[in-house]
Design a protein around this motif. Sequence first.
Motif, PDB file in Angstrom:
ATOM      1  N   ALA A  16      -6.006  -2.632  -2.146  1.00  0.00           N
ATOM      2  CA  ALA A  16      -6.191  -1.629  -1.089  1.00  0.00           C
ATOM      3  C   ALA A  16      -7.298  -2.052  -0.135  1.00  0.00           C
ATOM      4  O   ALA A  16      -7.153  -1.955   1.095  1.00  0.00           O
ATOM      5  CB  ALA A  16      -6.504  -0.271  -1.707  1.00  0.00           C
ATOM      6  N   ASN A  17      -8.404  -2.528  -0.674  1.00  0.00           N
ATOM      7  CA  ASN A  17      -9.519  -2.964   0.171  1.00  0.00           C
ATOM      8  C   ASN A  17      -9.111  -4.135   1.050  1.00  0.00           C
ATOM      9  O   ASN A  17      -9.473  -4.195   2.237  1.00  0.00           O
ATOM     10  CB  ASN A  17     -10.710  -3.361  -0.706  1.00  0.00           C
ATOM     11  CG  ASN A  17     -11.328  -2.166  -1.416  1.00  0.00           C
ATOM     12  OD1 ASN A  17     -11.236  -1.033  -0.932  1.00  0.00           O
ATOM     13  ND2 ASN A  17     -11.947  -2.403  -2.570  1.00  0.00           N
ATOM     14  N   GLN A  59       0.817  -1.205   0.000  1.00  0.00           N
ATOM     15  CA  GLN A  59       0.000   0.000   0.000  1.00  0.00           C
ATOM     16  C   GLN A  59       0.855   1.262   0.000  1.00  0.00           C
ATOM     17  O   GLN A  59       0.470   2.279  -0.582  1.00  0.00           O
ATOM     18  CB  GLN A  59      -0.953   0.009   1.201  1.00  0.00           C
ATOM     19  CG  GLN A  59      -2.285  -0.655   0.937  1.00  0.00           C
ATOM     20  CD  GLN A  59      -2.991  -0.065  -0.272  1.00  0.00           C
ATOM     21  OE1 GLN A  59      -2.969  -0.627  -1.364  1.00  0.00           O
ATOM     22  NE2 GLN A  59      -3.619   1.088  -0.096  1.00  0.00           N
ATOM     23  N   GLN A  85      -6.197  -0.823 -12.577  1.00  0.00           N
ATOM     24  CA  GLN A  85      -6.775  -0.014 -11.504  1.00  0.00           C
ATOM     25  C   GLN A  85      -7.639  -0.863 -10.587  1.00  0.00           C
ATOM     26  O   GLN A  85      -7.637  -0.658  -9.357  1.00  0.00           O
ATOM     27  CB  GLN A  85      -7.602   1.126 -12.093  1.00  0.00           C
ATOM     28  CG  GLN A  85      -8.114   2.118 -11.041  1.00  0.00           C
ATOM     29  CD  GLN A  85      -6.989   2.798 -10.292  1.00  0.00           C
ATOM     30  OE1 GLN A  85      -6.133   3.424 -10.892  1.00  0.00           O
ATOM     31  NE2 GLN A  85      -6.984   2.681  -8.960  1.00  0.00           N
ATOM     32  N   LYS A  86      -8.332  -1.815 -11.143  1.00  0.00           N
ATOM     33  CA  LYS A  86      -9.158  -2.701 -10.307  1.00  0.00           C
ATOM     34  C   LYS A  86      -8.290  -3.540  -9.373  1.00  0.00           C
ATOM     35  O   LYS A  86      -8.635  -3.742  -8.195  1.00  0.00           O
ATOM     36  CB  LYS A  86     -10.019  -3.614 -11.167  1.00  0.00           C
ATOM     37  CG  LYS A  86     -10.982  -4.490 -10.336  1.00  0.00           C
ATOM     38  CD  LYS A  86     -11.873  -5.345 -11.199  1.00  0.00           C
ATOM     39  CE  LYS A  86     -12.934  -6.064 -10.353  1.00  0.00           C
ATOM     40  NZ  LYS A  86     -12.375  -6.797  -9.199  1.00  0.00           N
ATOM     41  N   GLU A 135      -8.174  -0.056 -16.876  1.00  0.00           N
ATOM     42  CA  GLU A 135      -9.228  -0.443 -15.932  1.00  0.00           C
ATOM     43  C   GLU A 135      -8.854  -1.712 -15.177  1.00  0.00           C
ATOM     44  O   GLU A 135      -9.107  -1.833 -13.967  1.00  0.00           O
ATOM     45  CB  GLU A 135     -10.545  -0.647 -16.690  1.00  0.00           C
ATOM     46  CG  GLU A 135     -11.127   0.628 -17.268  1.00  0.00           C
ATOM     47  CD  GLU A 135     -12.414   0.380 -18.036  1.00  0.00           C
ATOM     48  OE1 GLU A 135     -12.923  -0.761 -17.976  1.00  0.00           O
ATOM     49  OE2 GLU A 135     -12.915   1.316 -18.693  1.00  0.00           O
ATOM     50  N   ILE A 183      -5.380  -2.664  -8.217  1.00  0.00           N
ATOM     51  CA  ILE A 183      -4.907  -1.726  -7.194  1.00  0.00           C
ATOM     52  C   ILE A 183      -5.988  -1.508  -6.131  1.00  0.00           C
ATOM     53  O   ILE A 183      -5.711  -1.552  -4.919  1.00  0.00           O
ATOM     54  CB  ILE A 183      -4.516  -0.384  -7.842  1.00  0.00           C
ATOM     55  CG1 ILE A 183      -3.261  -0.565  -8.706  1.00  0.00           C
ATOM     56  CG2 ILE A 183      -4.282   0.692  -6.778  1.00  0.00           C
ATOM     57  CD1 ILE A 183      -2.966   0.621  -9.616  1.00  0.00           C
ATOM     58  N   ASP A 184      -7.207  -1.291  -6.572  1.00  0.00           N
ATOM     59  CA  ASP A 184      -8.316  -1.043  -5.639  1.00  0.00           C
ATOM     60  C   ASP A 184      -8.614  -2.280  -4.791  1.00  0.00           C
ATOM     61  O   ASP A 184      -8.846  -2.163  -3.574  1.00  0.00           O
ATOM     62  CB  ASP A 184      -9.567  -0.627  -6.410  1.00  0.00           C
ATOM     63  CG  ASP A 184      -9.406   0.714  -7.115  1.00  0.00           C
ATOM     64  OD1 ASP A 184      -8.509   1.480  -6.721  1.00  0.00           O
ATOM     65  OD2 ASP A 184     -10.179   0.977  -8.060  1.00  0.00           O
ATOM     66  N   ASP A 185      -8.602  -3.446  -5.410  1.00  0.00           N
ATOM     67  CA  ASP A 185      -8.870  -4.685  -4.663  1.00  0.00           C
ATOM     68  C   ASP A 185      -7.789  -4.927  -3.607  1.00  0.00           C
ATOM     69  O   ASP A 185      -8.087  -5.348  -2.477  1.00  0.00           O
ATOM     70  CB  ASP A 185      -8.937  -5.878  -5.623  1.00  0.00           C
ATOM     71  CG  ASP A 185     -10.195  -5.870  -6.485  1.00  0.00           C
ATOM     72  OD1 ASP A 185     -11.129  -5.097  -6.164  1.00  0.00           O
ATOM     73  OD2 ASP A 185     -10.238  -6.616  -7.478  1.00  0.00           O
ATOM     74  N   SER A 192       1.541   1.771  -3.507  1.00  0.00           N
ATOM     75  CA  SER A 192       0.329   2.151  -4.245  1.00  0.00           C
ATOM     76  C   SER A 192      -0.073   3.599  -4.001  1.00  0.00           C
ATOM     77  O   SER A 192      -0.399   4.328  -4.944  1.00  0.00           O
ATOM     78  CB  SER A 192      -0.828   1.218  -3.874  1.00  0.00           C
ATOM     79  OG  SER A 192      -0.622  -0.066  -4.400  1.00  0.00           O
TER      80      SER A 192
END
Length: 387
Positions: free
Chosen positions: A378-379, A341, A371-372, A368, A374-376, A344
């Motif tokens: 992070a979550n 993170q 980015q998905k 996309e 990266i977002d996954d 990121s």
Amino acid sequence: MIDIVDHPGSEKFSPARSIGAIMADYMSKHDDFYLFSPDETTSNKLDAVFEVSARAWDLARRDFDLPESFDGQIIELLSENTLFACMVGHLIAGGTAMMTSYEAFFSIITSQVLQHLKFLDQSSQVKWRPSYPAANLLSTSTCWRQDHNGFTHQSPALISTLLCLPSNLSNCLFPVDDVAAEAAFIYMMRSKNVVNLTTFNKTDQPRWLNSHQADDQLSHSGASIFDFISDEGEPDYVLVGAGDIVSCEAIKAIELLRQDFSNKKFRFVNIAALSYNAIGTTDNKLSQANFDKLFTTDKPIIANFHGYPATLQQILTNYALPSRLHVHGFEEHGSTTTPFQMLSVNHASRYHLAMDIAKLEKRDDLVEKYQKIIDDNANYAHEHGVD
């Protein structure tokens, strides 16, 4: 001496432990060598030096005291200002030395370092002044692996300060692994009339180089192509790393890109040293001709830097048009968070590097996709506290 690395990146070792071991050997053979350190010699994994010496101490001892002696070669004191002042006095007297600290706290001595550089500049103009051993700074516990201490312990500011000084008396070294860390130590101990800042991580990092390759990096203008991850011939894209963790991300980005761009060629260039306005050291800067051989004359350059992106960007613009450059690094975003993170939130992860190329190739679907991921990630990190 590591002669062969059969499978680059498959094994991990601590660059700090590597420097600690070679420092201990050097210390055992040189009575005039001192290590100046806050109370972090052990936490920075340089504790091999305690096998050959003790802390210097000239006061009464108590039963609970750690190993100390009058003739110890390790000066431990929780005052960076005092340590640097003592080290400079020792250097001017002709002795050799190193000082270590957490990266974020080296900025405490910035003014003192600048004054020492002014002294070196002026003394070089006085005939009776001798050459002085280098002031060697070992910067560990860096911004990229301060996930347990957080934002207060994240700052590569001294790198930027040293690299902007026109006196050209500073080297910033970025050993990519434990083998390169040994080569950096040897370089530092041979240097004269400069300040060397060597930045590395104490955590285990992949081993990429053998000893000959690591030595060549510092003796041949501070950068090299990693053949094991680079395609033969002229590349379509050049990925660059300056620093151990960020170089690993760039290498992983190439592995990722090969899956999505099988028709493209990629090259990885590792930067081991930077000095004023140049790749390489003060005594061996990378020429424009050699830059063109390593980085090509016209291909996009996606770089990942240990420090602030603008610092490397400024150096690279001395060699290449700004339109070719896409530089990532520490953007002053931090927290008590997971290692990935940290990469990121500063846009320095493998997916952010790959996204640059996806955008250049106008592949919105891959932008996309990355980015998905990266977002996954992070979550997941926010929910579980690990990557």
